[in-house]
Design a protein around this motif. Sequence first.
Motif, PDB file in Angstrom:
ATOM      1  N   PRO A   1       0.858  -0.709  -0.322  1.00 63.94           N
ATOM      2  CA  PRO A   1      -0.313   0.236  -0.107  1.00 63.94           C
ATOM      3  C   PRO A   1       0.842   1.087  -0.028  1.00 63.94           C
ATOM      4  N   LEU A   2       1.680   1.122   0.657  1.00 60.95           N
ATOM      5  CA  LEU A   2       2.581   2.452   0.468  1.00 60.95           C
ATOM      6  C   LEU A   2       3.584   2.750  -0.904  1.00 60.95           C
ATOM      7  N   ALA A   3       3.940   1.683  -0.825  1.00 61.06           N
ATOM      8  CA  ALA A   3       4.329   1.618  -2.466  1.00 61.06           C
ATOM      9  C   ALA A   3       3.323   1.604  -3.764  1.00 61.06           C
ATOM     10  N   GLN A   4       1.833   2.092  -3.587  1.00 60.96           N
ATOM     11  CA  GLN A   4       1.076   2.430  -4.362  1.00 60.96           C
ATOM     12  C   GLN A   4       1.167   3.787  -4.033  1.00 60.96           C
ATOM     13  N   GLN A   5       1.021   4.006  -2.854  1.00 57.67           N
ATOM     14  CA  GLN A   5       1.059   5.634  -2.260  1.00 57.67           C
ATOM     15  C   GLN A   5       2.174   6.510  -3.190  1.00 57.67           C
ATOM     16  N   TRP A   6       3.032   6.403  -2.475  1.00 57.06           N
ATOM     17  CA  TRP A   6       4.266   6.960  -3.051  1.00 57.06           C
ATOM     18  C   TRP A   6       5.117   6.619  -3.731  1.00 57.06           C
ATOM     19  N   GLY A   7       5.035   5.315  -4.421  1.00 55.08           N
ATOM     20  CA  GLY A   7       5.434   4.523  -6.346  1.00 55.08           C
ATOM     21  C   GLY A   7       5.323   5.226  -6.793  1.00 55.08           C
ATOM     22  N   ILE A   8       5.330   7.148  -7.294  1.00 55.34           N
ATOM     23  CA  ILE A   8       4.469   7.182  -8.070  1.00 55.34           C
ATOM     24  C   ILE A   8       5.743   7.210  -8.939  1.00 55.34           C
ATOM     25  N   ALA A   9       5.261   7.081 -10.666  1.00 54.83           N
ATOM     26  CA  ALA A   9       6.628   6.900 -11.741  1.00 54.83           C
ATOM     27  C   ALA A   9       7.179   8.526 -11.903  1.00 54.83           C
TER      28      ALA A   9
ATOM     29  N   ALA B   1       7.604  11.357   7.901  1.00 58.97           N
ATOM     30  CA  ALA B   1       7.786  10.257   9.087  1.00 58.97           C
ATOM     31  C   ALA B   1       7.353   9.705   9.000  1.00 58.97           C
ATOM     32  N   ALA B   2       5.982   8.751   8.950  1.00 67.82           N
ATOM     33  CA  ALA B   2       5.998   7.973   8.812  1.00 67.82           C
ATOM     34  C   ALA B   2       5.639   7.241   8.012  1.00 67.82           C
ATOM     35  N   PHE B   3       6.387   7.876   6.710  1.00 70.61           N
ATOM     36  CA  PHE B   3       6.110   6.469   5.608  1.00 70.61           C
ATOM     37  C   PHE B   3       7.493   5.899   6.063  1.00 70.61           C
ATOM     38  N   ALA B   4       8.027   7.248   6.094  1.00 69.45           N
ATOM     39  CA  ALA B   4       9.932   6.525   6.731  1.00 69.45           C
ATOM     40  C   ALA B   4      10.591   5.229   7.521  1.00 69.45           C
TER      41      ALA B   4
ATOM     42  N   LYS C   1       8.432   3.142   7.983  1.00 69.24           N
ATOM     43  CA  LYS C   1       7.746   1.955   8.024  1.00 69.24           C
ATOM     44  C   LYS C   1       8.633   1.714   6.775  1.00 69.24           C
ATOM     45  N   VAL C   2       9.037   2.408   5.930  1.00 72.38           N
ATOM     46  CA  VAL C   2       9.729   1.040   4.890  1.00 72.38           C
ATOM     47  C   VAL C   2      11.787   0.979   4.779  1.00 72.38           C
ATOM     48  N   ILE C   3      12.368   2.116   5.655  1.00 74.66           N
ATOM     49  CA  ILE C   3      13.635   2.563   5.831  1.00 74.66           C
ATOM     50  C   ILE C   3      13.732   0.779   6.428  1.00 74.66           C
ATOM     51  N   PRO C   4      13.325   0.195   7.437  1.00 79.11           N
ATOM     52  CA  PRO C   4      13.034  -1.155   8.186  1.00 79.11           C
ATOM     53  C   PRO C   4      14.056  -1.882   6.708  1.00 79.11           C
ATOM     54  N   HIS C   5      13.072  -2.097   5.374  1.00 78.75           N
ATOM     55  CA  HIS C   5      13.608  -2.933   4.516  1.00 78.75           C
ATOM     56  C   HIS C   5      13.949  -2.663   3.446  1.00 78.75           C
ATOM     57  N   LEU C   6      14.201  -2.098   3.370  1.00 73.34           N
ATOM     58  CA  LEU C   6      15.421  -1.050   1.803  1.00 73.34           C
ATOM     59  C   LEU C   6      16.642  -1.761   1.791  1.00 73.34           C
ATOM     60  N   LYS C   7      16.832  -3.164   2.501  1.00 72.38           N
ATOM     61  CA  LYS C   7      18.101  -4.280   2.111  1.00 72.38           C
ATOM     62  C   LYS C   7      17.472  -4.797   1.520  1.00 72.38           C
ATOM     63  N   GLU C   8      16.322  -5.570   2.025  1.00 78.20           N
ATOM     64  CA  GLU C   8      14.971  -6.356   1.456  1.00 78.20           C
ATOM     65  C   GLU C   8      14.798  -5.905  -0.454  1.00 78.20           C
ATOM     66  N   ILE C   9      13.979  -4.261  -0.271  1.00 74.70           N
ATOM     67  CA  ILE C   9      13.634  -3.937  -1.853  1.00 74.70           C
ATOM     68  C   ILE C   9      15.151  -4.105  -2.474  1.00 74.70           C
ATOM     69  N   ASP C  10      15.692  -3.311  -2.016  1.00 68.93           N
ATOM     70  CA  ASP C  10      17.794  -3.570  -3.561  1.00 68.93           C
ATOM     71  C   ASP C  10      17.525  -4.711  -3.298  1.00 68.93           C
TER      72      ASP C  10
ATOM     73  N   MET D   1      12.480  13.529  -0.561  1.00 73.76           N
ATOM     74  CA  MET D   1      12.677  14.606   0.938  1.00 73.76           C
ATOM     75  C   MET D   1      13.773  14.170   1.218  1.00 73.76           C
ATOM     76  N   ASP D   2      14.826  13.469   0.965  1.00 72.64           N
ATOM     77  CA  ASP D   2      16.341  13.244   2.463  1.00 72.64           C
ATOM     78  C   ASP D   2      15.686  12.667   3.562  1.00 72.64           C
ATOM     79  N   LEU D   3      14.916  11.691   3.267  1.00 71.16           N
ATOM     80  CA  LEU D   3      14.179  10.418   4.117  1.00 71.16           C
ATOM     81  C   LEU D   3      15.416   9.463   4.226  1.00 71.16           C
ATOM     82  N   TYR D   4      16.106   8.942   3.084  1.00 75.79           N
ATOM     83  CA  TYR D   4      17.201   8.030   2.587  1.00 75.79           C
ATOM     84  C   TYR D   4      18.491   8.128   3.885  1.00 75.79           C
TER      85      TYR D   4
END
Length: 149
Positions: free
Chosen positions: A70-78, A96-99, A101-110, A139-142
């Motif tokens: 759901p976050l990818a659908q919301q924020w992952g706009i081409a 901040a809430a988006f970041a 939830k996603v940051i702990p999974h960045l290595k798995e996404i990569d 957004m300088d959150l990565y």
Amino acid sequence: MNTHAIRMPLFVLGFLYLSACMSNTHAGPQHGDIGSSAELTATVTPADIRAAQIPLDPAKVPVGLRSLTPLAQQWGIADDAVRDAMQAQSSEGQKAAFADKVIPHLKEIDAWLNSLPNDGQMSDEAAAFMFMQSALTEMDLYPMEPHDG
């Protein structure tokens, strides 16, 4: 038949048409116009943002990442301008809430994105996860070093 009587109204109509075309004062960008990112972003409406959020199929996402669909659908706009507008229209708390939830999974996404064939073909789901990461970066959150998931 008097041809001068016919030509005069056509000339007048043609002149009025050309005058109307040349006096177009529409301020917004038109197809083919080149404007700054800020100018394009300013024209994006919430409806444009919703239209850019394409439906994703969680079954096409690795099991460990499906909760982020759901976050990818919301924020992952081409579209860059639409993604920028969404970011501009989001509160700092939403970002901040988006970041968080996603940051702990960045290595798995990569790992998932890097495992895909490099044939120029990418599923909507993979593209959305990639653009979701782009949103974090923009957004300088990565984080400099992605966290372990």
